[in-house]
Design an enzyme around this catalytic site. Sequence first.
Site, PDB file in Angstrom:
ATOM      1  N   HIS A 183       2.450   4.531   1.007  1.00  0.00           N
ATOM      2  CA  HIS A 183       2.653   5.173   2.302  1.00  0.00           C
ATOM      3  C   HIS A 183       3.319   6.523   2.105  1.00  0.00           C
ATOM      4  O   HIS A 183       4.262   6.886   2.807  1.00  0.00           O
ATOM      5  CB  HIS A 183       3.483   4.285   3.227  1.00  0.00           C
ATOM      6  CG  HIS A 183       2.700   3.218   3.930  1.00  0.00           C
ATOM      7  ND1 HIS A 183       2.290   2.070   3.309  1.00  0.00           N
ATOM      8  CD2 HIS A 183       2.201   3.140   5.208  1.00  0.00           C
ATOM      9  CE1 HIS A 183       1.593   1.326   4.168  1.00  0.00           C
ATOM     10  NE2 HIS A 183       1.527   1.955   5.314  1.00  0.00           N
TER      11      HIS A 183
ATOM     12  N   HIS B 220      -2.091  -3.819   9.189  1.00  0.00           N
ATOM     13  CA  HIS B 220      -2.830  -3.029   8.182  1.00  0.00           C
ATOM     14  C   HIS B 220      -4.288  -2.945   8.633  1.00  0.00           C
ATOM     15  O   HIS B 220      -4.994  -3.965   8.701  1.00  0.00           O
ATOM     16  CB  HIS B 220      -2.693  -3.720   6.816  1.00  0.00           C
ATOM     17  CG  HIS B 220      -3.502  -3.142   5.715  1.00  0.00           C
ATOM     18  ND1 HIS B 220      -3.321  -1.861   5.239  1.00  0.00           N
ATOM     19  CD2 HIS B 220      -4.514  -3.678   4.971  1.00  0.00           C
ATOM     20  CE1 HIS B 220      -4.177  -1.642   4.235  1.00  0.00           C
ATOM     21  NE2 HIS B 220      -4.914  -2.722   4.069  1.00  0.00           N
TER      22      HIS B 220
ATOM     23  N   ASP C 180       3.706  -2.003   6.027  1.00  0.00           N
ATOM     24  CA  ASP C 180       2.884  -2.819   6.938  1.00  0.00           C
ATOM     25  C   ASP C 180       3.448  -4.239   7.077  1.00  0.00           C
ATOM     26  O   ASP C 180       3.307  -4.865   8.138  1.00  0.00           O
ATOM     27  CB  ASP C 180       1.431  -2.884   6.446  1.00  0.00           C
ATOM     28  CG  ASP C 180       0.775  -1.507   6.440  1.00  0.00           C
ATOM     29  OD1 ASP C 180       1.362  -0.554   6.986  1.00  0.00           O
ATOM     30  OD2 ASP C 180      -0.332  -1.391   5.873  1.00  0.00           O
TER      31      ASP C 180
ATOM     32  N   GLU D 177       0.843  -1.200   0.000  1.00  0.00           N
ATOM     33  CA  GLU D 177       0.000   0.000   0.000  1.00  0.00           C
ATOM     34  C   GLU D 177       0.873   1.243   0.000  1.00  0.00           C
ATOM     35  O   GLU D 177       1.880   1.291   0.708  1.00  0.00           O
ATOM     36  CB  GLU D 177      -0.855  -0.028   1.283  1.00  0.00           C
ATOM     37  CG  GLU D 177      -1.825   1.112   1.434  1.00  0.00           C
ATOM     38  CD  GLU D 177      -2.554   1.065   2.785  1.00  0.00           C
ATOM     39  OE1 GLU D 177      -1.958   0.574   3.766  1.00  0.00           O
ATOM     40  OE2 GLU D 177      -3.699   1.534   2.841  1.00  0.00           O
TER      41      GLU D 177
ATOM     42  N   HIS E 231      -2.281   6.924   8.912  1.00  0.00           N
ATOM     43  CA  HIS E 231      -1.681   6.272   7.743  1.00  0.00           C
ATOM     44  C   HIS E 231      -0.528   7.110   7.173  1.00  0.00           C
ATOM     45  O   HIS E 231      -0.730   8.225   6.715  1.00  0.00           O
ATOM     46  CB  HIS E 231      -2.726   6.037   6.653  1.00  0.00           C
ATOM     47  CG  HIS E 231      -2.143   5.346   5.475  1.00  0.00           C
ATOM     48  ND1 HIS E 231      -1.791   4.006   5.498  1.00  0.00           N
ATOM     49  CD2 HIS E 231      -1.782   5.804   4.264  1.00  0.00           C
ATOM     50  CE1 HIS E 231      -1.254   3.691   4.346  1.00  0.00           C
ATOM     51  NE2 HIS E 231      -1.233   4.751   3.567  1.00  0.00           N
TER      52      HIS E 231
ATOM     53  N   GLU F  76       3.701   5.195  12.030  1.00  0.00           N
ATOM     54  CA  GLU F  76       4.405   4.282  11.123  1.00  0.00           C
ATOM     55  C   GLU F  76       5.793   4.824  10.753  1.00  0.00           C
ATOM     56  O   GLU F  76       6.756   4.066  10.643  1.00  0.00           O
ATOM     57  CB  GLU F  76       3.586   4.062   9.848  1.00  0.00           C
ATOM     58  CG  GLU F  76       2.361   3.210  10.080  1.00  0.00           C
ATOM     59  CD  GLU F  76       1.550   2.993   8.806  1.00  0.00           C
ATOM     60  OE1 GLU F  76       1.144   1.854   8.567  1.00  0.00           O
ATOM     61  OE2 GLU F  76       1.328   3.967   8.050  1.00  0.00           O
TER      62      GLU F  76
ATOM     63  N   GLU G 282      -7.210  -2.289   7.600  1.00  0.00           N
ATOM     64  CA  GLU G 282      -8.385  -2.843   6.907  1.00  0.00           C
ATOM     65  C   GLU G 282      -8.485  -4.369   6.947  1.00  0.00           C
ATOM     66  O   GLU G 282      -9.521  -4.932   6.607  1.00  0.00           O
ATOM     67  CB  GLU G 282      -8.386  -2.373   5.446  1.00  0.00           C
ATOM     68  CG  GLU G 282      -8.675  -0.888   5.256  1.00  0.00           C
ATOM     69  CD  GLU G 282      -7.438  -0.003   5.400  1.00  0.00           C
ATOM     70  OE1 GLU G 282      -6.419  -0.439   5.984  1.00  0.00           O
ATOM     71  OE2 GLU G 282      -7.485   1.149   4.922  1.00  0.00           O
TER      72      GLU G 282
HETATM   73 ZN   LIG Z   1       0.568   1.226   6.954  1.00  0.00          ZN
END
Ligand SMILES: [Zn+2]
Length: 261
Positions: A36, A120, A45, A34, A177, A182, A122
């Site tokens: 970032h 992650h 992640d 994903e 996010h 992170e 989701e």
């Molecule tokens: Zn992430």
Amino acid sequence: MRQSVYIEDLDAFSYREAVAQDSALVLIPVGSIEQHGPHMPLNVDVLLSRAMAGQVAEELKALVAAPVVYGYKSQQRSGGGNHLPGTTSLDASTVISIAKTLTLEFARHGVRKLAFLNGHFENYQFLYEGVDLALRELRLAGIEDLKVVLLSYWDFIDDATIAELYPDGFTGWDLEHGGVLETSLMLHLYPEKVDMAEVVDAPPAVMPTYDVLPVRPELTPASGCLSSAAAATAEKGVTLLKRARAGMSAALTSEFGLAER
Ligand SMILES: [Zn+2]
């Protein structure tokens, strides 16, 4: 016997010996591919969940399975959205199937203590569903002694830590996010993979309290990050990792009745 907490580094015979012990606990890191933002790679992640699982495993004498690399679709309100190139996601049915299959596979190996360490946002509910389906199937086959824990690492960062690390206010984990959490963890664990010069220091994204499909791309900041990572530091990463690791280790120790080490 070959020594590593990471199962994929072991030979099959050392692995079998390790999981033959009653107390064997296997942690499965689950990530995503994903975007970032411009300052971090696509596999944040994966890297974070795998590294944390490794540290928890060292502490608990557990094992870490090869990570689930892809995850469920990025949601606009928590990951910028699945419309962004680079983000490469699985359908929910696939995530459910992976979680179910891995649970059944480790059960077949004799593992009776299993934990999914999610990195992650989701993924969570679909991992839950996969585990639930696997346990139903195992029960029908007469296997009732497998216990599975599901956790997301940020849920172990307590309010005191949040107050300490976000003195100017905390926007919530969904908007984190590509933000301070992170990025700080990455600066601590993988500094060579972060380019702080590329951080876009913009105010947090303003998202509606509902979803719209198809997504309205203009709701996601151009950076792809939902909050600024400008305040991220490796020192914050040390604190975050320490608190998350301690919380996860304590939860797993208690749930699985592991002896204090
Ligand atoms: Zn992430």
